[in-house]
Scaffold this motif. Sequence first.
Motif, PDB file in Angstrom:
ATOM      1  N   GLU A 125       0.993  -1.299  -0.383  1.00  0.00           N
ATOM      2  CA  GLU A 125      -0.002   0.715   0.367  1.00  0.00           C
ATOM      3  C   GLU A 125       1.373   0.975   0.112  1.00  0.00           C
ATOM      4  N   CYS A 126       0.819   2.830  -0.389  1.00  0.00           N
ATOM      5  CA  CYS A 126       1.295   3.706  -0.882  1.00  0.00           C
ATOM      6  C   CYS A 126      -0.308   4.666  -0.335  1.00  0.00           C
ATOM      7  N   ASP A 127       0.023   5.324  -0.273  1.00  0.00           N
ATOM      8  CA  ASP A 127      -1.028   7.031   0.138  1.00  0.00           C
ATOM      9  C   ASP A 127      -2.126   7.056  -1.098  1.00  0.00           C
ATOM     10  N   TRP A 128      -1.904   6.507  -2.065  1.00  0.00           N
ATOM     11  CA  TRP A 128      -2.990   6.971  -3.204  1.00  0.00           C
ATOM     12  C   TRP A 128      -3.740   5.377  -3.170  1.00  0.00           C
ATOM     13  N   GLY A 129      -2.705   4.242  -3.306  1.00  0.00           N
ATOM     14  CA  GLY A 129      -3.953   3.410  -3.072  1.00  0.00           C
ATOM     15  C   GLY A 129      -3.096   1.397  -3.014  1.00  0.00           C
ATOM     16  N   GLU A 130      -2.939   0.468  -3.991  1.00  0.00           N
ATOM     17  CA  GLU A 130      -1.888  -0.814  -3.851  1.00  0.00           C
ATOM     18  C   GLU A 130      -1.332  -1.033  -4.958  1.00  0.00           C
ATOM     19  N   HIS A 131       0.066  -0.987  -5.158  1.00  0.00           N
ATOM     20  CA  HIS A 131       0.579  -1.416  -6.405  1.00  0.00           C
ATOM     21  C   HIS A 131       1.055  -2.907  -6.046  1.00  0.00           C
ATOM     22  N   VAL A 132       1.089  -4.096  -6.814  1.00  0.00           N
ATOM     23  CA  VAL A 132       1.945  -5.135  -7.246  1.00  0.00           C
ATOM     24  C   VAL A 132       4.067  -3.995  -7.140  1.00  0.00           C
ATOM     25  N   VAL A 133       4.958  -4.984  -6.585  1.00  0.00           N
ATOM     26  CA  VAL A 133       6.077  -4.538  -6.952  1.00  0.00           C
ATOM     27  C   VAL A 133       6.604  -6.070  -6.935  1.00  0.00           C
ATOM     28  N   VAL A 183       5.352  -2.251  -9.991  1.00  0.00           N
ATOM     29  CA  VAL A 183       5.375  -2.379 -11.519  1.00  0.00           C
ATOM     30  C   VAL A 183       3.726  -2.514 -12.662  1.00  0.00           C
ATOM     31  N   ASP A 184       2.828  -1.917 -11.464  1.00  0.00           N
ATOM     32  CA  ASP A 184       1.251  -1.550 -12.117  1.00  0.00           C
ATOM     33  C   ASP A 184       1.771  -0.392 -12.768  1.00  0.00           C
ATOM     34  N   ASN A 185       1.905   0.717 -11.977  1.00  0.00           N
ATOM     35  CA  ASN A 185       1.946   2.071 -12.474  1.00  0.00           C
ATOM     36  C   ASN A 185       2.858   2.903 -11.769  1.00  0.00           C
ATOM     37  N   SER A 186       3.693   4.159 -11.865  1.00  0.00           N
ATOM     38  CA  SER A 186       4.869   5.481 -11.805  1.00  0.00           C
ATOM     39  C   SER A 186       3.758   5.540  -9.986  1.00  0.00           C
ATOM     40  N   CYS A 187       5.132   5.207  -9.092  1.00  0.00           N
ATOM     41  CA  CYS A 187       4.676   6.199  -8.006  1.00  0.00           C
ATOM     42  C   CYS A 187       5.781   6.412  -7.502  1.00  0.00           C
ATOM     43  N   PRO A 188       5.674   7.888  -7.013  1.00  0.00           N
ATOM     44  CA  PRO A 188       6.635   8.122  -6.073  1.00  0.00           C
ATOM     45  C   PRO A 188       7.240   7.739  -4.722  1.00  0.00           C
ATOM     46  N   ALA A 189       6.357   6.806  -4.003  1.00  0.00           N
ATOM     47  CA  ALA A 189       6.768   5.491  -3.139  1.00  0.00           C
ATOM     48  C   ALA A 189       8.161   4.633  -3.303  1.00  0.00           C
ATOM     49  N   PHE A 190       8.006   4.339  -4.894  1.00  0.00           N
ATOM     50  CA  PHE A 190       8.850   3.120  -5.512  1.00  0.00           C
ATOM     51  C   PHE A 190       9.640   3.589  -6.734  1.00  0.00           C
TER      52      PHE A 190
END
Length: 82
Positions: free
Chosen positions: A26-34, A46-53
């Motif tokens: 989870e990040c501030d905007w939702g969940e990501h596959v990493v 892996v799913d979209n660009s996020c400043p947390a990763f």
Amino acid sequence: MDFKKFQNIKCICNESVNFELIGEIECDWGEHVVIQCPRCQELFSVDNSCPAFHDILDLEKNNFELFSDKEKFDYTLNSHPN
């Protein structure tokens, strides 16, 4: 996205590795596959660009033509704000 493409590629740490699929984080905007580098432990969304990763498109600097133009477009289409 085909996770097989993340096997035996060069990470941003310049080591050839088999990335590990972590699943959803989870990040501030939702969940990501990493995915995670087993050497430097960096996480890549892996799913979209996020400043947390880290951005998986950063992997293309050491692995030319890792992603098609469509994959790059789809990845950046729903990016989170920086």
